[in-house]
Design an enzyme around this catalytic site. Sequence first.
Site, PDB file in Angstrom:
ATOM      1  N   ARG A 175     -10.534 -11.397   0.734  1.00  0.00           N
ATOM      2  CA  ARG A 175     -11.412 -12.382   0.078  1.00  0.00           C
ATOM      3  C   ARG A 175     -10.823 -13.794   0.162  1.00  0.00           C
ATOM      4  O   ARG A 175     -11.561 -14.772   0.136  1.00  0.00           O
ATOM      5  CB  ARG A 175     -11.698 -11.951  -1.365  1.00  0.00           C
ATOM      6  CG  ARG A 175     -10.523 -11.949  -2.282  1.00  0.00           C
ATOM      7  CD  ARG A 175     -10.774 -11.125  -3.529  1.00  0.00           C
ATOM      8  NE  ARG A 175     -10.743  -9.685  -3.240  1.00  0.00           N
ATOM      9  CZ  ARG A 175     -10.955  -8.739  -4.136  1.00  0.00           C
ATOM     10  NH1 ARG A 175     -11.234  -9.057  -5.377  1.00  0.00           N
ATOM     11  NH2 ARG A 175     -10.893  -7.461  -3.790  1.00  0.00           N
ATOM     12  N   LYS A 199       0.830  -1.202   0.000  1.00  0.00           N
ATOM     13  CA  LYS A 199       0.000   0.000   0.000  1.00  0.00           C
ATOM     14  C   LYS A 199       0.870   1.260   0.000  1.00  0.00           C
ATOM     15  O   LYS A 199       2.057   1.201   0.311  1.00  0.00           O
ATOM     16  CB  LYS A 199      -0.876   0.010   1.272  1.00  0.00           C
ATOM     17  CG  LYS A 199      -1.984  -1.029   1.262  1.00  0.00           C
ATOM     18  CD  LYS A 199      -2.867  -0.917   2.485  1.00  0.00           C
ATOM     19  CE  LYS A 199      -3.981  -1.937   2.481  1.00  0.00           C
ATOM     20  NZ  LYS A 199      -4.967  -1.753   1.398  1.00  0.00           N
TER      21      LYS A 199
END
Length: 466
Positions: free
Chosen positions: A321, A247
């Site tokens: 996920r 990130k």
Amino acid sequence: MNFYLKNFDKPEVIVHTYYENDKKIKDLFEGKEGEIVLIPSLDENKPHILYFGLGEKEKLNNNLLRNNCAKLLKKIDELKFKNILIEKIDFGNLDEEKFLKAMVEGLLLTDYDFKKYKSDDKDKTEKNVYINGFNISNKNNILNEVSNIAKAINNARDMIAEPTNNLYPEELAKRAVEIANESGFKIEVLEEDKIKELGMEAFLTVSKGTKNRPRLIVMEYNNGGDKDFIGLVGKGLTCDTGGYSIKSHEGLKYMKSDMSGAAYVIAIMSSLAKNKCKVNVKAVVATCENVLDGNSYKPGDIVKSMKGKTIEVLNTDAEGRLTLADALYYIIDKQKVSKVIDMATLTGLAGSTFGSLFTPIFSNNDEFYEKFMETAKETGEDFWRMPLDERYRSYIDSDVADMKNTGSAGTITASMFLKEFVDDTPWIHLDIAATAIQWPVVYEYSSKGASGVTVRTIYELINKGV
Ligand code: BES
Ligand code: ZN
Ligand code: ZN
């Protein structure tokens, strides 16, 4: 904060509540929504007076009342009052029960601060709030129920605020066990060898680069006789750096909160158990951290989920996920729940679409969705339905595996990915990436911490029966 539903003869301040134009003191106080005016007492033996406006009487509903009471408490805190009497109120359009519930919710949910690491926090005096004028017979039950929920949400807020150096999977599991024991629900914490045995490679691959090993937290509360079990799943990333798909500096700052879904699931379990609700619920949290070292999983890796489907990992920052795929499959296949709700800080794009106001909601079952939305209307939490259209399936097609973990239309494709692991089980997915903590604060009562969004709605939904 201590609550007493009775009169008190020695308050520091008395709060008088008015609707718009009930009482006008020149232009100083008109009773407008959220308007607060203090009339200080110059006699130290007499209380101060605080006028508090609720706006137009016809427009008042429990959501406005909750938010207004949050404003009131902030003012009380600012003025450092500790003994407060709220005088008899005209309930307007609301019935007495709803009025009391919304009012206490607004006050209790606002009464939160994370001061654990502040060395100079000396003010430990508790507030005493006396509320006068409620005559309903079950007022103490309402107070008790709301207090248990607020306490559970505040515990969740504490966990979410806790930095990654002090809250890692083992510690999250430890806190869950403490809460379970105190609230009265069952809990089992599985370590890596057991998780491996279950075949959860998708979940395990996320934490390959850290010494803080993952945990699978399995919870159960059964007080509902032969009712079906409802399943809850929460994303439990105690830290999400993105891994090799790292990130930005900005994106890294708040990733200690990537376990908000897990904290909220634990809060729902605690609320149901403490309030002895006649329901059956199971919950699963697959908790781990997504950090970077030579062993971390890498873009291009292919892993096999517990369900047997293979996943090409094209972005290691789409890790949530992977953990949820195995958690969802496990709760449906092994824990045999009849319906399942998951909540997850899954995609930053949820916030690009809705900001911090609406939580995107996905469902494969209209009836389930409608019941959820009916409940949300009462609790004042905002959700907006998004499409789970089969045509989006092609967005996650992979050249080399059964699916890939990214795809444009981010919030939707993340849900399409999860759908692969729930099949036909009635399911709701809530992407709380931008609402678990709010920037800017939309619900007044969430200003000093995580919002708790989903907890009250799911608690009420399960309690009334789905
Ligand atoms: N935990 C993040 C999502 C997130 C972002 C939550 C900002 C709260 C605030 C999640 O794991 C993530 O990184 N998602 C990616 C998905 C993308 C790689 C497909 C994202 O949102 O960028
Ligand atoms: Zn991520
Ligand atoms: Zn994440």
